[in-house]
Motif scaffolding. Structure first.
Motif, short mmCIF file in Angstrom:
data_model
loop_
_atom_site.label_atom_id
_atom_site.label_comp_id
_atom_site.label_asym_id
_atom_site.label_seq_id
_atom_site.Cartn_x
_atom_site.Cartn_y
_atom_site.Cartn_z
N GLY A 17 0.80 -1.22 0.00
CA GLY A 17 0.00 0.00 0.00
C GLY A 17 0.83 1.26 0.00
O GLY A 17 0.30 2.36 -0.17
N THR A 49 3.15 0.78 -4.96
CA THR A 49 2.13 1.19 -5.93
C THR A 49 2.77 1.67 -7.23
O THR A 49 2.21 1.47 -8.31
CB THR A 49 1.22 2.30 -5.36
N SER A 60 -1.83 9.36 -4.51
CA SER A 60 -2.40 8.10 -4.97
C SER A 60 -2.66 7.13 -3.83
O SER A 60 -3.48 6.22 -3.96
CB SER A 60 -1.48 7.45 -6.01
N GLU A 61 -1.97 7.30 -2.70
CA GLU A 61 -2.16 6.40 -1.57
C GLU A 61 -3.43 6.71 -0.79
O GLU A 61 -3.95 5.84 -0.08
CB GLU A 61 -0.93 6.46 -0.67
N LYS A 100 -3.34 8.78 -12.27
CA LYS A 100 -2.81 8.99 -10.94
C LYS A 100 -2.42 10.45 -10.66
O LYS A 100 -1.92 10.77 -9.57
CB LYS A 100 -1.61 8.07 -10.71
#
Length: 372
Positions: free
Chosen positions: A93, A98, A259-260, A338
């Motif tokens: 994660g 990613t 994006s996380e 993203k």
């Protein structure tokens, strides 16, 4: 002083990337102006020294991927990867993982890779140490970025990212400050007021100590006269482990790459206080720091390293694979999806840049007294 240094690492690089970004859809290009992925007119024509590290491009009818069936300036001798192991110095994660997944998926779509795995290590010394311990591996690459030099230094590691073969810097991602939806904080200025009044009372969760998240928070704190060493900063092994503590209110605010957090913001589990991009982003809803009166933009670059003992021919092939990928629609779609900034350097250009960047990051951390 260090605010200017940090901003230079982000804004100037972003500006340069936007100016230099090539287009694969601008019509046929003559050999003298060819970039990989550009359209060409006559199969077999050479574009001498127009490829990565001065290699040649050849006008080729591409057989796979989004360019399939079209004539492109290409590397016809390039060998796609079979299987590939990515090394991520963050938990599942996290940003490194990613990024590896995004690159791997795009490579598969373009016929540049059959399959891949991601090996997760929880910090920079463990990730880079594992990577360096592997020998004679032609099927392994590591994701690096802004956080890695600081993560190594603050853990007392003697390892450095400049020992490996530098393949390419591929993008830059803005940071996001997020809070649980029940938080009393509505704006970044609400948060900064509490940090200024009592910095130790505000728990801030982010990536590794001395990494990009920590530096971003430290730079922001400096704007209200708070020292980096006075912050209540809690390091996590990546966005995957930080997210539950943000949602559960165990930290007052979390900071990581956009994006996380994007999916949790979209699901209504988090609220964005600010993003560090120059302009608002499509991938995550929230005002920029600039929109809220804070003159600061920043971003986290990430890149690819190959093993130090990789033979020269295999390294050049890897450079060509990543250079070809960068020109494809699959990668362009990934950047858009993203909200990543297309900041790209490959081969010798990235090798030279990463050495300078490594030194600059260490200098920033020293200025903040986060390392000695």
């Amino acid at each position: 002083m260090f605010k200017k240094k940090v901003i230079a690492l982000g804004v100037l690089a972003i500006a340069a990337s936007l100016i230099a970004a090539p287009s694969a859809n601008a019509g046929a290009k003559p050999a003298a102006k060819a970039n990989v992925g550009d359209e060409c007119l006559r199969a077999g024509t050479k574009a001498a020294a127009r490829g990565v590290n001065g290699s040649d491009l050849t006008c080729t009818k591409v057989a796979t991927g989004t360019f399939a069936g079209t004539l492109r300036w290409w590397y016809p001798e390039m060998k796609p990867y079979g299987t590939l192991e990515w090394v991520s110095s963050s938990a599942i994660g996290g940003g490194y993982g990613t990024t590896a997944i995004a690159i791997g998926d795009a490579m598969k779509k373009e016929g540049l890779l059959k399959d891949y795995t991601v090996t997760y290590k929880t910090n920079a010394p463990l990730g880079l140490g594992y990577f360096y311990d592997q020998k004679d591996r032609k099927d392994m690459l590591l994701i690096t970025g802004f956080a890695m030099p600081g993560g190594l230094a603050t853990n007392g590691s003697k390892l450095t990212i400049t020992t490996a073969n530098a393949v390419a810097g591929i993008m830059r991602e803005a940071e996001a400050f997020v809070v649980p939806t029940s938080s009393k904080y509505k704006t970044i200025n609400d948060l900064m007021a509490d940090i200024k009044a009592n910095p130790k009372a505000v728990a801030i969760g982010g990536g590794n100590y001395g990494g990009v998240d920590h530096v971003t928070v430290a730079t922001l704190a400096a704007t209200v006269g708070v020292k980096a060493t006075d912050l209540n900063y809690i390091p996590y092994s990546g966005g995957g482990t930080l997210t539950p503590d943000v949602i559960g209110g165990r930290v007052a605010v979390g900071i990581s790459g956009t994006s996380e957090f994007a999916s949790y913001v979209a699901a209504g589990k988090m609220r964005v206080l600010a993003v560090t991009s120059p302009k608002p982003l499509k991938v995550i809803k929230g005002k920029t720091l600039v929109q809220q009166g804070v003159d600061l933009t920043f971003g986290n670059w990430r890149g690819i390293l190959a093993p130090a003992d990789l033979p020269a021919a295999d390294l050049l092939n890897t450079l060509k694979v990543i250079d070809a990928l960068h020109s494809t629609q699959s990668w362009k779609d990934t950047l858009v999806a993203k909200s990543w900034i297309d900041e790209y350097r490959a081969g010798d250009a990235f090798s030279k840049w990463i050495k300078t960047e490594n030194t600059a990051i260490i200098n920033v951390l020293t200025d903040f007294k986060l390392i000695k």
